[in-house]
Design a protein around this motif. Structure first.
Motif, mmCIF file in Angstrom:
data_model
loop_
_atom_site.group_PDB
_atom_site.id
_atom_site.type_symbol
_atom_site.label_atom_id
_atom_site.label_comp_id
_atom_site.label_asym_id
_atom_site.label_seq_id
_atom_site.Cartn_x
_atom_site.Cartn_y
_atom_site.Cartn_z
ATOM 1 N N ALA A 232 -8.894 3.013 0.705
ATOM 2 C CA ALA A 232 -10.283 2.680 1.020
ATOM 3 C C ALA A 232 -10.424 1.920 2.338
ATOM 4 N N LEU A 233 -9.306 1.511 2.922
ATOM 5 C CA LEU A 233 -9.378 0.797 4.193
ATOM 6 C C LEU A 233 -9.568 1.769 5.344
ATOM 7 N N ALA A 234 -10.389 1.356 6.307
ATOM 8 C CA ALA A 234 -10.551 2.139 7.523
ATOM 9 C C ALA A 234 -9.492 1.778 8.550
ATOM 10 N N LYS A 235 -9.002 0.524 8.479
ATOM 11 C CA LYS A 235 -8.075 0.060 9.505
ATOM 12 C C LYS A 235 -7.274 -1.111 8.987
ATOM 13 N N VAL A 236 -6.069 -1.285 9.558
ATOM 14 C CA VAL A 236 -5.235 -2.452 9.318
ATOM 15 C C VAL A 236 -4.930 -3.100 10.664
ATOM 16 N N SER A 237 -5.113 -4.405 10.733
ATOM 17 C CA SER A 237 -4.716 -5.171 11.913
ATOM 18 C C SER A 237 -3.614 -6.123 11.491
ATOM 19 N N PHE A 238 -2.451 -5.986 12.120
ATOM 20 C CA PHE A 238 -1.253 -6.717 11.702
ATOM 21 C C PHE A 238 -0.668 -7.474 12.882
ATOM 22 N N THR A 239 -0.288 -8.722 12.648
ATOM 23 C CA THR A 239 0.494 -9.491 13.610
ATOM 24 C C THR A 239 1.767 -9.952 12.929
ATOM 25 N N GLY A 240 2.913 -9.651 13.534
ATOM 26 C CA GLY A 240 4.188 -10.026 12.937
ATOM 27 C C GLY A 240 5.332 -9.374 13.682
ATOM 28 N N SER A 241 6.420 -9.177 12.995
ATOM 29 C CA SER A 241 7.624 -8.645 13.628
ATOM 30 C C SER A 241 7.478 -7.157 13.939
ATOM 31 N N THR A 242 8.266 -6.711 14.890
ATOM 32 C CA THR A 242 8.237 -5.306 15.278
ATOM 33 C C THR A 242 8.707 -4.408 14.138
ATOM 34 N N ALA A 243 9.715 -4.858 13.398
ATOM 35 C CA ALA A 243 10.234 -4.040 12.299
ATOM 36 C C ALA A 243 9.168 -3.831 11.228
ATOM 37 N N VAL A 244 8.466 -4.904 10.853
ATOM 38 C CA VAL A 244 7.417 -4.769 9.844
ATOM 39 C C VAL A 244 6.237 -3.980 10.409
ATOM 40 N N GLY A 245 5.938 -4.182 11.696
ATOM 41 C CA GLY A 245 4.860 -3.420 12.323
ATOM 42 C C GLY A 245 5.105 -1.926 12.270
ATOM 43 N N SER A 246 6.350 -1.539 12.451
ATOM 44 C CA SER A 246 6.702 -0.126 12.358
ATOM 45 C C SER A 246 6.459 0.397 10.943
ATOM 46 N N ALA A 247 6.819 -0.420 9.946
ATOM 47 C CA ALA A 247 6.588 -0.017 8.554
ATOM 48 C C ALA A 247 5.095 0.074 8.249
ATOM 49 N N VAL A 248 4.303 -0.844 8.799
ATOM 50 C CA VAL A 248 2.853 -0.799 8.624
ATOM 51 C C VAL A 248 2.286 0.497 9.186
ATOM 52 N N MET A 249 2.746 0.852 10.370
ATOM 53 C CA MET A 249 2.239 2.059 11.014
ATOM 54 C C MET A 249 2.588 3.308 10.209
ATOM 55 N N LYS A 250 3.786 3.345 9.670
ATOM 56 C CA LYS A 250 4.200 4.496 8.860
ATOM 57 C C LYS A 250 3.350 4.603 7.598
ATOM 58 N N ALA A 251 3.106 3.463 6.938
ATOM 59 C CA ALA A 251 2.321 3.490 5.708
ATOM 60 C C ALA A 251 0.874 3.870 5.994
ATOM 61 N N ALA A 252 0.330 3.363 7.101
ATOM 62 C CA ALA A 252 -1.057 3.679 7.457
ATOM 63 C C ALA A 252 -1.229 5.156 7.791
ATOM 64 N N ALA A 253 -0.156 5.775 8.238
ATOM 65 C CA ALA A 253 -0.235 7.185 8.620
ATOM 66 C C ALA A 253 -0.545 8.089 7.435
ATOM 67 N N ASN A 254 -0.238 7.646 6.221
ATOM 68 C CA ASN A 254 -0.502 8.481 5.044
ATOM 69 C C ASN A 254 -1.978 8.804 4.892
ATOM 70 N N ASP A 255 -2.843 7.866 5.267
ATOM 71 C CA ASP A 255 -4.293 8.081 5.196
ATOM 72 C C ASP A 255 -4.914 8.242 6.578
ATOM 73 N N LEU A 256 -4.064 8.273 7.604
ATOM 74 C CA LEU A 256 -4.542 8.348 8.991
ATOM 75 C C LEU A 256 -5.522 7.218 9.304
ATOM 76 N N LYS A 257 -5.271 6.035 8.715
ATOM 77 C CA LYS A 257 -6.130 4.885 9.014
ATOM 78 C C LYS A 257 -5.709 4.265 10.344
ATOM 79 N N GLY A 258 -6.649 3.628 10.991
ATOM 80 C CA GLY A 258 -6.363 3.007 12.270
ATOM 81 C C GLY A 258 -5.461 1.795 12.122
ATOM 82 N N VAL A 259 -4.746 1.472 13.179
ATOM 83 C CA VAL A 259 -3.901 0.281 13.192
ATOM 84 C C VAL A 259 -4.045 -0.436 14.527
ATOM 85 N N SER A 260 -3.996 -1.750 14.464
ATOM 86 C CA SER A 260 -3.770 -2.598 15.627
ATOM 87 C C SER A 260 -2.544 -3.427 15.309
ATOM 88 N N LEU A 261 -1.593 -3.464 16.217
ATOM 89 C CA LEU A 261 -0.326 -4.139 15.956
ATOM 90 C C LEU A 261 -0.021 -5.116 17.087
#
Length: 495
Positions: A232-261
């Protein structure tokens, strides 16, 4: 605004989460202990929520989204200014709470709280401007058509913030998201949730429409993962480590939701022979030892022009050896502890790797004398650091400075850019022409010239390479939570 004044003690006293305009218990009875990194003493408990709580929070935000998006920018601005005023009214208490939970000196916490206030005021101003900007005419090459531009909120957003700058990174996300018309679900760090809980108490006082702001505490593996994966999210905005950011981007890709990292950094400070040496010493020390080096923007790689290197490094050692490490509430303290036991061990491991790599330990490397409790570490400096070593290439996130030298401007630029990160850089030089030339050549998102790491809400925050996707702050931070819509009318327009 509600009449009841909730002080920052609320953050310690009530281990609850905030959903749908109400404080409530998490569905699980699990709680986490929050520790003061200066004393290793117990500060309080927080709820450890789970995926079911995330579902409830997102549902509340979804229910609130349409109504919040329909409000005017003027109305949203009123709420944002009320939040800023609430923070200002509790400025001292919030700073003390942040110092207790994070460990940074009280003077630094005061700076952080002022940043929060300025950020909410800034986005209140931008929210007001939104009303006048809607349905702007777009010039077209044909008189047979008319086009207008609209900026609309992207929808419900998940915001995940780190532990190194509690409330600051939260304000950088929450303020523009609310200004844009997005309902939010915030997940603070499980290490430093107390300042965010106190901020939520202030937001509760301004009586935002129920569900517009929600906060769920818990671990990244439980709450963070559930939030990022929520359809149900349109977007995720994440601040943190590069490794976790990569995981966030992969998970967000399942719904093609936007990301800011906003991710890691291994930034360089370049000191040229024509620099003002006293100014350079101030800038170098501030760039790596502010917040105990726990900054994605830490200029942890120092490049000094070879002709002045011996003298500069000797004077730098003298300066660093006078840095007062200790109780962050003491007025004389210049550097507090590392924020958590886990991070403390991580930094110690990097120091060991640095010694094993053949780098020369100039100063520091251990616990300061007389500080047996707390996660304290001496300011640490390595020289002659191998360019392929872990301490030169990887983000340490602690008070560890690595030094190398350069012969000329070309080599300085090459060494500075030789990194997988590209967040910020600092130049210290007396040559304005060189400053412009080198700034243009550096592959980073922000360059400070003869300046410490001052940050304004009006200028962008973010970098290149593996440091960022998108930008925060400035109008770009607002645009990150908006969608663009054009409407094209055939002519003539009918009444």
């Amino acid at each position: 605004m509600k009449n009841t004044l909730l002080t920052t003690s609320h953050a310690v006293a009530r281990p609850q989460i905030y959903i749908g305009g109400k404080w409530c218990n998490a569905q699980s009875d699990q709680r986490a202990n929050i520790i003061n990194p200066s004393t290793e003493e117990f500060l309080g408990e927080v709820a450890m929520a789970g995926a079911a709580d995330v579902d409830t929070a997102v549902a509340a935000a979804v229910a609130a989204q349409a109504g919040w998006a329909a409000t005017s920018g003027q109305i949203r601005a009123g709420y944002l200014r009320a939040i800023a005023e609430g923070v200002s009214a509790q400025r001292t208490q919030l700073a003390h709470l942040q110092t207790a939970n994070n460990g940074k000196p009280l003077s630094e916490s005061m700076i952080d709280v002022d940043d929060v206030i300025a950020t909410f005021h800034y986005y209140a101003d931008l929210a007001v401007e939104l009303d006048a900007q809607q349905d702007q005419l777009v010039p077209l090459p044909s008189a047979d058509y008319r086009a207008t531009l609209r900026r609309e909120p992207c929808g419900v957003v998940g915001l995940i913030v780190p532990w190194n700058f509690p409330m600051v990174t939260t304000a950088w996300k929450v303020a523009p998201a609310l200004a844009a018309g997005c309902a939010v679900v915030l997940k603070p760090s499980e290490i430093t949730p107390l300042p965010e809980l106190a901020l939520a108490a202030i937001i509760d006082q301004v009586a935002l429409p129920a569900g517009v702001f929600n906060l769920v505490t818990g671990s990244g593996t439980e709450v963070g993962a559930a939030l990022v994966a929520h359809s149900a999210l349109a977007k995720v905005s994440f601040t943190g480590s590069t490794a976790v950011g990569s995981a966030v981007m992969k998970a967000a890709a399942n719904d093609l939701k936007g990301v800011s990292l906003e991710l890691g950094g291994k930034s360089a400070a370049l000191v040229f022979a024509d620099a003002d040496i006293e100014q350079a010493l101030d800038i170098v020390c501030g760039g790596i030892f502010f917040n105990c080096g726990q900054m994605c923007s830490a200029t942890s790689r120092l490049l000094v022009e070879k002709s002045i290197a011996e003298n500069f490094i000797a004077r730098l050692k003298q300066r660093i050896d006078t840095i007062v490490v200790g109780d962050p509430l003491a007025e004389a303290t210049q550097m507090g502890p590392i924020t958590s036991a886990q991070q403390y061990r991580r930094v110690q491991d990097y120091i060991a790797q640095g010694l094993a790599s053949g780098a020369q330990l100039l100063t520091g490397g251990g616990r300061p004398d007389g500080l047996e409790k707390g996660y304290f570490l001496m300011p640490t400096v390595f020289t002659d650091v191998p360019l392929d070593s872990a301490i030169w290439r990887e983000e340490i996130f602690g008070p560890v400075l690595c030094i190398n030298t350069f012969e000329n401007e070309e080599e300085a630029i090459r060494l500075a850019n030789h990194s997988e990160f590209g967040l910020v850089a600092t130049l210290v030089t007396g040559d304005t022409t060189r400053a412009k030339r080198v700034s243009a050549a550096l592959q980073v998102g922000l360059v400070w010239v003869n300046s410490g790491q001052v940050i304004f809400p009006q200028t962008s925050w973010g970098g290149m390479k593996k440091s960022s996707i998108g930008r925060e702050l400035g109008p770009w931070g607002l645009h990150a939570f908006q969608e663009i819509k054009h409407v094209i009318f055939g002519m003539p327009e009918r009444a």
